[in-house]
Design a protein around this motif. Structure first.
Motif, PDB file in Angstrom:
ATOM      1  N   THR A   1       9.372  -1.478   0.646  1.00 12.26           N
ATOM      2  CA  THR A   1      10.003  -1.757  -0.253  1.00 12.26           C
ATOM      3  C   THR A   1       9.762  -0.864  -1.661  1.00 12.26           C
ATOM      4  N   GLY A   2       8.660  -0.045  -1.483  1.00 10.77           N
ATOM      5  CA  GLY A   2       7.819   0.472  -2.401  1.00 10.77           C
ATOM      6  C   GLY A   2       7.349   1.752  -1.783  1.00 10.77           C
ATOM      7  N   ALA A   3       6.268   2.571  -2.779  1.00  9.99           N
ATOM      8  CA  ALA A   3       5.865   3.469  -2.202  1.00  9.99           C
ATOM      9  C   ALA A   3       4.875   3.133  -1.005  1.00  9.99           C
ATOM     10  N   PRO A   4       4.511   4.167   0.030  1.00  3.64           N
ATOM     11  CA  PRO A   4       3.839   3.704   1.228  1.00  3.64           C
ATOM     12  C   PRO A   4       2.299   3.815   0.744  1.00  3.64           C
ATOM     13  N   ALA A   5       1.717   4.568  -0.157  1.00  2.26           N
ATOM     14  CA  ALA A   5       0.147   4.537  -0.394  1.00  2.26           C
ATOM     15  C   ALA A   5      -0.424   3.376  -0.691  1.00  2.26           C
ATOM     16  N   PRO A   6       0.101   2.444  -1.494  1.00  2.92           N
ATOM     17  CA  PRO A   6      -0.617   1.088  -1.755  1.00  2.92           C
ATOM     18  C   PRO A   6      -0.502   0.189  -0.768  1.00  2.92           C
ATOM     19  N   ALA A   7       0.356   0.086   0.258  1.00  2.00           N
ATOM     20  CA  ALA A   7       0.394  -0.523   1.300  1.00  2.00           C
ATOM     21  C   ALA A   7      -0.599  -0.257   2.361  1.00  2.00           C
ATOM     22  N   ILE A   8      -0.728   1.106   2.564  1.00  2.00           N
ATOM     23  CA  ILE A   8      -1.555   1.767   3.468  1.00  2.00           C
ATOM     24  C   ILE A   8      -3.076   1.405   3.172  1.00  2.00           C
ATOM     25  N   ALA A   9      -3.483   1.805   1.660  1.00  2.00           N
ATOM     26  CA  ALA A   9      -4.582   1.535   1.096  1.00  2.00           C
ATOM     27  C   ALA A   9      -5.156   0.011   1.262  1.00  2.00           C
ATOM     28  N   ALA A  10      -4.021  -1.016   1.090  1.00  2.00           N
ATOM     29  CA  ALA A  10      -4.436  -2.352   1.058  1.00  2.00           C
ATOM     30  C   ALA A  10      -4.748  -2.716   2.602  1.00  2.00           C
ATOM     31  N   ALA A  11      -4.093  -2.090   3.507  1.00  2.00           N
ATOM     32  CA  ALA A  11      -4.272  -2.279   5.007  1.00  2.00           C
ATOM     33  C   ALA A  11      -5.729  -1.955   5.276  1.00  2.00           C
ATOM     34  N   ALA A  12      -5.923  -0.734   4.816  1.00  2.00           N
ATOM     35  CA  ALA A  12      -7.279  -0.188   5.423  1.00  2.00           C
ATOM     36  C   ALA A  12      -8.458  -0.847   4.982  1.00  2.00           C
ATOM     37  N   ALA A  13      -8.169  -1.334   3.589  1.00  2.00           N
ATOM     38  CA  ALA A  13      -9.545  -2.059   2.915  1.00  2.00           C
ATOM     39  C   ALA A  13      -9.622  -3.470   3.370  1.00  2.00           C
ATOM     40  N   HIS A  14      -8.532  -4.202   3.903  1.00  2.00           N
ATOM     41  CA  HIS A  14      -8.840  -5.616   3.985  1.00  2.00           C
ATOM     42  C   HIS A  14      -8.439  -6.035   5.687  1.00  2.00           C
ATOM     43  N   HIS A  15      -8.136  -5.230   6.500  1.00  2.00           N
ATOM     44  CA  HIS A  15      -7.813  -5.589   7.783  1.00  2.00           C
ATOM     45  C   HIS A  15      -8.378  -4.697   8.771  1.00  2.00           C
ATOM     46  N   PRO A  16      -8.839  -4.949   9.916  1.00  2.00           N
ATOM     47  CA  PRO A  16      -9.431  -4.225  10.809  1.00  2.00           C
ATOM     48  C   PRO A  16      -8.334  -3.328  11.557  1.00  2.00           C
ATOM     49  N   ILE A  17      -7.984  -2.053  11.164  1.00  2.00           N
ATOM     50  CA  ILE A  17      -6.808  -1.525  11.772  1.00  2.00           C
ATOM     51  C   ILE A  17      -7.256  -0.494  12.830  1.00  2.00           C
ATOM     52  N   ALA A  18      -6.431  -0.650  13.986  1.00  2.00           N
ATOM     53  CA  ALA A  18      -6.770   0.344  15.113  1.00  2.00           C
ATOM     54  C   ALA A  18      -5.699   1.866  14.710  1.00  2.00           C
ATOM     55  N   ASP A  19      -4.621   1.423  14.108  1.00  2.00           N
ATOM     56  CA  ASP A  19      -3.755   2.539  13.824  1.00  2.00           C
ATOM     57  C   ASP A  19      -2.713   2.242  12.677  1.00  2.00           C
ATOM     58  N   LEU A  20      -2.113   3.436  12.395  1.00  2.00           N
ATOM     59  CA  LEU A  20      -1.015   3.210  11.345  1.00  2.00           C
ATOM     60  C   LEU A  20       0.091   4.520  11.559  1.00  2.00           C
ATOM     61  N   THR A  21       1.160   3.836  11.516  1.00  2.00           N
ATOM     62  CA  THR A  21       2.469   4.689  11.765  1.00  2.00           C
ATOM     63  C   THR A  21       3.345   4.286  10.427  1.00  2.00           C
ATOM     64  N   LEU A  22       4.098   5.620  10.052  1.00  2.00           N
ATOM     65  CA  LEU A  22       5.105   5.600   9.092  1.00  2.00           C
ATOM     66  C   LEU A  22       6.195   6.043   9.857  1.00  2.00           C
ATOM     67  N   HIS A  23       7.366   5.303   9.770  1.00  2.00           N
ATOM     68  CA  HIS A  23       8.339   5.724  10.554  1.00  2.00           C
ATOM     69  C   HIS A  23       9.425   5.772   9.511  1.00  2.00           C
ATOM     70  N   GLU A  24       9.748   7.068   9.480  1.00  2.00           N
ATOM     71  CA  GLU A  24      10.847   7.802   8.358  1.00  2.00           C
ATOM     72  C   GLU A  24      12.465   7.482   9.131  1.00  2.00           C
ATOM     73  N   PRO A  25      13.345   6.977   8.469  1.00  2.00           N
ATOM     74  CA  PRO A  25      14.454   6.666   9.049  1.00  2.00           C
ATOM     75  C   PRO A  25      15.307   8.061   9.440  1.00  2.00           C
ATOM     76  N   GLY A  26      15.809   8.272  10.828  1.00  3.83           N
ATOM     77  CA  GLY A  26      16.504   9.336  11.351  1.00  3.83           C
ATOM     78  C   GLY A  26      18.313   9.195  10.936  1.00  3.83           C
ATOM     79  N   ILE A  27      18.821  10.214  11.348  1.00  2.00           N
ATOM     80  CA  ILE A  27      20.345   9.961  11.236  1.00  2.00           C
ATOM     81  C   ILE A  27      20.845   8.959  11.585  1.00  2.00           C
ATOM     82  N   GLU A  28      20.361   8.419  13.083  1.00  4.40           N
ATOM     83  CA  GLU A  28      20.741   7.374  13.560  1.00  4.40           C
ATOM     84  C   GLU A  28      20.863   6.098  12.652  1.00  4.40           C
ATOM     85  N   ASP A  29      19.889   5.795  12.153  1.00  4.76           N
ATOM     86  CA  ASP A  29      19.700   4.843  11.248  1.00  4.76           C
ATOM     87  C   ASP A  29      20.546   4.920  10.138  1.00  4.76           C
TER      88      ASP A  29
END
Length: 317
Positions: free
Chosen positions: A279-307
């Protein structure tokens, strides 16, 4: 002096009369398939002509090629009224329908292309040179002598493209040209169409349900819905018209409770994987996830024309 548009439609409409009921008490009603359609396609453009099923795409295509006469409005294709000058127009356009073939089923592909030469009255020397060019560009050499009924779907589609282009048309109309094809065949046809447009400035009008075709080939999209124009512009404008949210996919090292990250809304979880709507910029969410949770992988899905189209259709309906 400005060039003549490849296609010019103004207030274009087409009605059909439906007769129902018993013989002596028949009732008639009018169904409007296309209404008040305005658009212009310049020479050399590659334009996607899209819409949901029943939107009026096929009716428009039949009017463009002269099969149907408009009920009202004005339509010119390559400077001609299609229904009045259908034969002259046919000499300057090529048409490919992905679910139908124009090739002769029991003849080898080369013989089908020879018969096509006679239909368009292409001189023999011109035909030979053009066939050599298309054979190389579409990689036809390996199956030119194979009966059409024995060709794979991808091979037949390349043969249909060759048949549509033997007379070097100014306008190519494509209806679902990659339907049912594997990814390799789709890629080959898309690359061929881009090269054709770049080398010969051929105007291409494309209808498709494979929206990857649109993203790879087209800078402009014309969208119709319920027979009327819903959008005419570039892909960025279409995304802005019905913005679809981005999704952050988080793969944790182990299953966990739904994540509460800044600027996100939790959508669902499946094992260690969680889907979060941004619902906002992705950077704060990604930073919080990496800082506070054991992350194996992160993927940012951009909406395509189908969406985007799915949201737009839902909103209009």
């Amino acid at each position: 002096m400005p060039a003549t548009p490849a296609i010019h439609a103004q207030d274009l409409g087409r009605d059909f009369t439906l007769t129902t009921g018993p013989l002596l008490r028949r009732t008639r009603r009018t169904i409007t398939a296309v209404h008040g359609l305005d658009f212009t396609v310049a020479p050399g453009e590659i334009v996607a002509y899209l819409g949901p099923n029943g939107a009026g795409k096929s009716t428009t295509m039949k009017m463009l090629t002269g099969i149907l006469t408009p009920t009202r409005g004005h339509l010119h294709v390559l400077g001609m009224q299609p229904a009045r000058r259908r034969t002259a127009l046919a000499a300057r356009i090529g048409v490919v329908f992905g679910q139908r073939t124009t090739l002769w089923w029991d003849l080898p592909l080369r013989d089908s292309l020879t018969l096509t030469r006679h239909l368009y009255r292409v001189p023999a020397a011109t035909h030979t040179a053009r066939l050599d060019e298309l054979t190389h560009a579409l990689d036809l050499a390996g199956f030119l002598h194979t009966p059409v009924r024995q060709l794979s779907l991808g091979q037949r589609m390349r043969g249909d493209l060759a048949a549509a282009l033997l007379h070097d048309p100014d306008l190519l109309v494509l209806d679902e040209p990659t339907i049912g094809l594997d990814i390799v065949s789709k890629t080959a046809i898309r690359e061929f169409l881009l090269n054709l447009n770049a080398r010969r400035n051929t105007t291409i009008l494309l209808t498709t349900h494979d929206l990857s075709d649109v993203e790879r080939l087209c800078r402009r999209v014309i969208l119709i819905d319920h027979g009327t124009l819903a959008y005419d512009g570039d892909l960025d404008g279409l995304h802005a018209l019905a913005p679809a949210p981005r999704t952050l996919i988080v793969d944790l090292q182990a299953p966990a409770d739904p994540l509460d990250l800044p600027g996100t809304r939790h959508l669902r979880s499946q094992g260690p994987r969680q889907w979060l709507e941004l619902t906002g910029a992705p950077a704060p969410a990604i930073a919080a996830a990496a800082a506070h949770h054991p992350i194996a992988d992160l993927t940012l899905h951009e909406p395509g024309i189908e969406d985007v189209l799915a949201r737009l259709y839902r909103g209009r309906s």
